[in-house]
Scaffold this motif. Structure first.
Motif, PDB file in Angstrom:
ATOM      1  N   GLU A   1     -33.820  34.301  72.238  1.00 46.47           N
ATOM      2  CA  GLU A   1     -35.115  33.607  73.007  1.00 46.47           C
ATOM      3  C   GLU A   1     -36.041  33.299  71.756  1.00 46.47           C
ATOM      4  O   GLU A   1     -36.358  33.958  70.972  1.00 46.47           O
ATOM      5  CB  GLU A   1     -35.506  34.539  73.822  1.00 46.47           C
ATOM      6  N   TYR A   2     -36.746  32.126  72.563  1.00 41.11           N
ATOM      7  CA  TYR A   2     -37.745  31.828  71.897  1.00 41.11           C
ATOM      8  C   TYR A   2     -39.142  31.461  72.909  1.00 41.11           C
ATOM      9  O   TYR A   2     -38.717  31.255  74.105  1.00 41.11           O
ATOM     10  CB  TYR A   2     -37.744  30.027  71.192  1.00 41.11           C
ATOM     11  N   PHE A   3     -39.990  31.733  72.208  1.00 39.63           N
ATOM     12  CA  PHE A   3     -41.430  31.594  73.115  1.00 39.63           C
ATOM     13  C   PHE A   3     -42.071  30.270  72.807  1.00 39.63           C
ATOM     14  O   PHE A   3     -42.418  30.080  71.527  1.00 39.63           O
ATOM     15  CB  PHE A   3     -42.452  32.728  72.919  1.00 39.63           C
ATOM     16  N   VAL A   4     -42.325  29.392  73.758  1.00 39.19           N
ATOM     17  CA  VAL A   4     -42.690  27.920  73.356  1.00 39.19           C
ATOM     18  C   VAL A   4     -44.097  27.774  74.186  1.00 39.19           C
ATOM     19  O   VAL A   4     -44.340  28.263  75.246  1.00 39.19           O
ATOM     20  CB  VAL A   4     -41.800  26.960  73.591  1.00 39.19           C
ATOM     21  N   LEU A   5     -45.116  26.954  73.499  1.00 37.52           N
ATOM     22  CA  LEU A   5     -46.387  26.679  74.160  1.00 37.52           C
ATOM     23  C   LEU A   5     -46.504  25.063  73.867  1.00 37.52           C
ATOM     24  O   LEU A   5     -45.918  24.661  72.926  1.00 37.52           O
ATOM     25  CB  LEU A   5     -47.381  27.275  73.415  1.00 37.52           C
ATOM     26  N   GLY A   6     -46.721  24.470  74.918  1.00 28.40           N
ATOM     27  CA  GLY A   6     -47.622  23.108  74.676  1.00 28.40           C
ATOM     28  C   GLY A   6     -48.633  23.133  73.540  1.00 28.40           C
ATOM     29  O   GLY A   6     -49.525  24.037  73.604  1.00 28.40           O
ATOM     30  N   ASP A   7     -48.743  22.088  73.042  1.00 28.72           N
ATOM     31  CA  ASP A   7     -50.188  21.912  72.102  1.00 28.72           C
ATOM     32  C   ASP A   7     -51.432  21.777  72.651  1.00 28.72           C
ATOM     33  O   ASP A   7     -52.559  22.349  72.402  1.00 28.72           O
ATOM     34  CB  ASP A   7     -50.072  20.531  71.169  1.00 28.72           C
ATOM     35  N   ASN A   8     -51.304  21.324  73.989  1.00 29.04           N
ATOM     36  CA  ASN A   8     -52.778  21.194  74.737  1.00 29.04           C
ATOM     37  C   ASN A   8     -52.411  22.788  75.777  1.00 29.04           C
ATOM     38  O   ASN A   8     -52.017  22.850  76.819  1.00 29.04           O
ATOM     39  CB  ASN A   8     -52.595  20.099  75.744  1.00 29.04           C
ATOM     40  N   ARG A   9     -53.067  23.660  74.999  1.00 32.55           N
ATOM     41  CA  ARG A   9     -52.559  25.008  75.477  1.00 32.55           C
ATOM     42  C   ARG A   9     -53.012  25.257  77.047  1.00 32.55           C
ATOM     43  O   ARG A   9     -52.304  26.113  77.845  1.00 32.55           O
ATOM     44  CB  ARG A   9     -53.461  26.116  74.675  1.00 32.55           C
ATOM     45  N   ASN A  10     -54.051  24.715  77.479  1.00 35.61           N
ATOM     46  CA  ASN A  10     -54.505  25.040  78.865  1.00 35.61           C
ATOM     47  C   ASN A  10     -54.248  24.068  79.871  1.00 35.61           C
ATOM     48  O   ASN A  10     -54.357  23.957  80.945  1.00 35.61           O
ATOM     49  CB  ASN A  10     -56.010  25.251  78.773  1.00 35.61           C
ATOM     50  N   ASN A  11     -53.254  23.030  79.432  1.00 35.01           N
ATOM     51  CA  ASN A  11     -52.774  22.080  80.521  1.00 35.01           C
ATOM     52  C   ASN A  11     -51.214  22.001  80.098  1.00 35.01           C
ATOM     53  O   ASN A  11     -50.522  21.006  79.736  1.00 35.01           O
ATOM     54  CB  ASN A  11     -53.456  20.856  80.234  1.00 35.01           C
ATOM     55  N   SER A  12     -50.433  23.046  79.842  1.00 33.19           N
ATOM     56  CA  SER A  12     -49.126  23.047  79.683  1.00 33.19           C
ATOM     57  C   SER A  12     -48.177  23.893  80.610  1.00 33.19           C
ATOM     58  O   SER A  12     -48.787  25.112  80.748  1.00 33.19           O
ATOM     59  CB  SER A  12     -49.043  23.418  78.008  1.00 33.19           C
ATOM     60  N   GLU A  13     -47.217  23.569  81.061  1.00 35.29           N
ATOM     61  CA  GLU A  13     -46.265  24.400  81.644  1.00 35.29           C
ATOM     62  C   GLU A  13     -45.331  25.008  80.753  1.00 35.29           C
ATOM     63  O   GLU A  13     -44.509  23.939  80.264  1.00 35.29           O
ATOM     64  CB  GLU A  13     -45.686  23.496  82.927  1.00 35.29           C
ATOM     65  N   ASP A  14     -45.422  26.113  80.150  1.00 34.00           N
ATOM     66  CA  ASP A  14     -44.621  26.710  78.947  1.00 34.00           C
ATOM     67  C   ASP A  14     -44.145  28.039  79.258  1.00 34.00           C
ATOM     68  O   ASP A  14     -43.905  28.624  80.464  1.00 34.00           O
ATOM     69  CB  ASP A  14     -45.418  26.478  77.675  1.00 34.00           C
ATOM     70  N   SER A  15     -43.568  28.880  78.288  1.00 35.70           N
ATOM     71  CA  SER A  15     -43.204  30.129  78.415  1.00 35.70           C
ATOM     72  C   SER A  15     -43.883  31.112  79.037  1.00 35.70           C
ATOM     73  O   SER A  15     -43.511  32.101  79.598  1.00 35.70           O
ATOM     74  CB  SER A  15     -42.740  30.661  76.871  1.00 35.70           C
ATOM     75  N   ARG A  16     -45.141  30.618  79.320  1.00 33.58           N
ATOM     76  CA  ARG A  16     -46.081  31.734  79.984  1.00 33.58           C
ATOM     77  C   ARG A  16     -45.789  31.852  81.369  1.00 33.58           C
ATOM     78  O   ARG A  16     -46.140  32.585  81.986  1.00 33.58           O
ATOM     79  CB  ARG A  16     -47.651  31.368  79.645  1.00 33.58           C
ATOM     80  N   PHE A  17     -45.030  30.993  81.801  1.00 40.38           N
ATOM     81  CA  PHE A  17     -44.909  30.539  83.181  1.00 40.38           C
ATOM     82  C   PHE A  17     -43.448  30.842  83.845  1.00 40.38           C
ATOM     83  O   PHE A  17     -42.605  30.182  82.996  1.00 40.38           O
ATOM     84  CB  PHE A  17     -45.483  29.534  83.996  1.00 40.38           C
ATOM     85  N   ALA A  18     -43.163  31.521  84.928  1.00 40.64           N
ATOM     86  CA  ALA A  18     -41.718  31.507  85.287  1.00 40.64           C
ATOM     87  C   ALA A  18     -40.999  30.368  85.284  1.00 40.64           C
ATOM     88  O   ALA A  18     -39.619  30.448  85.356  1.00 40.64           O
ATOM     89  CB  ALA A  18     -41.798  32.354  86.631  1.00 40.64           C
ATOM     90  N   SER A  19     -41.746  29.145  85.793  1.00 39.06           N
ATOM     91  CA  SER A  19     -41.090  27.914  86.145  1.00 39.06           C
ATOM     92  C   SER A  19     -40.313  27.388  84.750  1.00 39.06           C
ATOM     93  O   SER A  19     -39.332  26.763  84.983  1.00 39.06           O
ATOM     94  CB  SER A  19     -42.083  26.826  86.516  1.00 39.06           C
ATOM     95  N   VAL A  20     -40.761  28.081  83.502  1.00 37.00           N
ATOM     96  CA  VAL A  20     -40.029  27.398  82.203  1.00 37.00           C
ATOM     97  C   VAL A  20     -39.532  28.869  81.674  1.00 37.00           C
ATOM     98  O   VAL A  20     -38.379  28.767  81.342  1.00 37.00           O
ATOM     99  CB  VAL A  20     -41.086  26.674  81.270  1.00 37.00           C
ATOM    100  N   GLY A  21     -40.296  29.762  81.423  1.00 39.94           N
ATOM    101  CA  GLY A  21     -39.864  30.959  81.073  1.00 39.94           C
ATOM    102  C   GLY A  21     -39.565  30.826  79.437  1.00 39.94           C
ATOM    103  O   GLY A  21     -39.577  29.909  78.753  1.00 39.94           O
ATOM    104  N   MET A  22     -38.825  31.716  78.960  1.00 33.47           N
ATOM    105  CA  MET A  22     -38.404  31.937  77.675  1.00 33.47           C
ATOM    106  C   MET A  22     -37.169  30.971  77.188  1.00 33.47           C
ATOM    107  O   MET A  22     -36.370  30.747  78.185  1.00 33.47           O
ATOM    108  CB  MET A  22     -38.023  33.357  77.098  1.00 33.47           C
ATOM    109  N   VAL A  23     -37.147  30.181  76.034  1.00 34.96           N
ATOM    110  CA  VAL A  23     -35.937  29.295  75.812  1.00 34.96           C
ATOM    111  C   VAL A  23     -34.953  29.822  75.196  1.00 34.96           C
ATOM    112  O   VAL A  23     -35.059  30.552  74.288  1.00 34.96           O
ATOM    113  CB  VAL A  23     -36.613  28.175  74.996  1.00 34.96           C
ATOM    114  N   LYS A  24     -33.859  29.832  75.790  1.00 33.86           N
ATOM    115  CA  LYS A  24     -32.329  30.529  75.158  1.00 33.86           C
ATOM    116  C   LYS A  24     -31.971  29.574  74.190  1.00 33.86           C
ATOM    117  O   LYS A  24     -32.173  28.215  74.302  1.00 33.86           O
ATOM    118  CB  LYS A  24     -31.450  30.648  76.110  1.00 33.86           C
TER     119      LYS A  24
END
Length: 185
Positions: A140-163
């Motif tokens: 698993e990888y934890f990913v974030l968008g560069d625009n941290r406060n306007n990103s749907e990324d690993s912090r949210f269940a809709s994306v989650g951790m990337v296998k």
């Protein structure tokens, strides 16, 4: 003797034309192999990767870059969600690597209880699932968008951790629009 010279010139011209056609065919085959097996193209949707990538940028994704080694921290990757009905390709930045513990506290990312020396100087307002320490599995990888406060990324269940199996490749370069043309950092 003139007959042989004229015949030689005709054969040379025909040979040059055949060489030109062969060269064009080789270029077409190489381009097909490159686009089909090595690269793919995707269009960025949204502003989650702003400053690095903008909405409607067209990028090339290098499919073979992770054939032997997985993504490294801060690589910009393309991945698919782990569901059968999703064909959407996400583009995000790798922050947490397999086996690490990720947490977001006081607006900052911590890896194994050490604050990440992040190149994005933004206070994260929504830690999501990373509000508490999260131990990543071996794939698993934890990913974030560069625009941290306007990103749907690993912090949210809709994306989650990337296998690892869902990583399409490394985002290599922007090809459209032309004023943004260049390699992705």
């Amino acid at each position: 003797m003139r007959f042989f010279q004229r015949r030689y010139q005709e054969n040379t011209t025909l040979l040059n034309i055949c060489k030109y056609i062969a060269d064009v065919c080789v270029v077409i085959v190489l381009a097909y192999v490159l686009v089909t097996f090595i690269c793919c193209r995707s269009t960025v949707v949204g502003n989650s990767m702003e400053e690095t990538l903008s909405n409607d940028n067209t990028v090339l994704i290098n499919r073979i870059s992770y054939a032997f080694n997985g993504p490294k921290r801060f690589d910009c990757i393309a991945f698919e969600q782990d569901s059968v009905d999703s064909s959407k390709i996400y583009i995000k930045r790798v922050v947490g690597l397999p086996g690490e513990t990720v947490q977001i506290k006081d607006g900052r990312v911590y890896i194994n209880d050490v604050q990440l020396d992040d190149y994005v100087d933004t206070t994260i307002l929504t830690p999501g699932v990373a509000a508490n320490p999260y131990k990543l599995a071996d794939d698993e990888y934890f990913v974030l968008g560069d625009n941290r406060n306007n990103s749907e990324d690993s912090r949210f269940a809709s994306v989650g951790m990337v296998k690892r199996k869902n990583v399409v490749g490394k985002v290599w370069m922007v090809i459209e629009p032309f004023d943004s043309f260049g390699f992705v950092k």
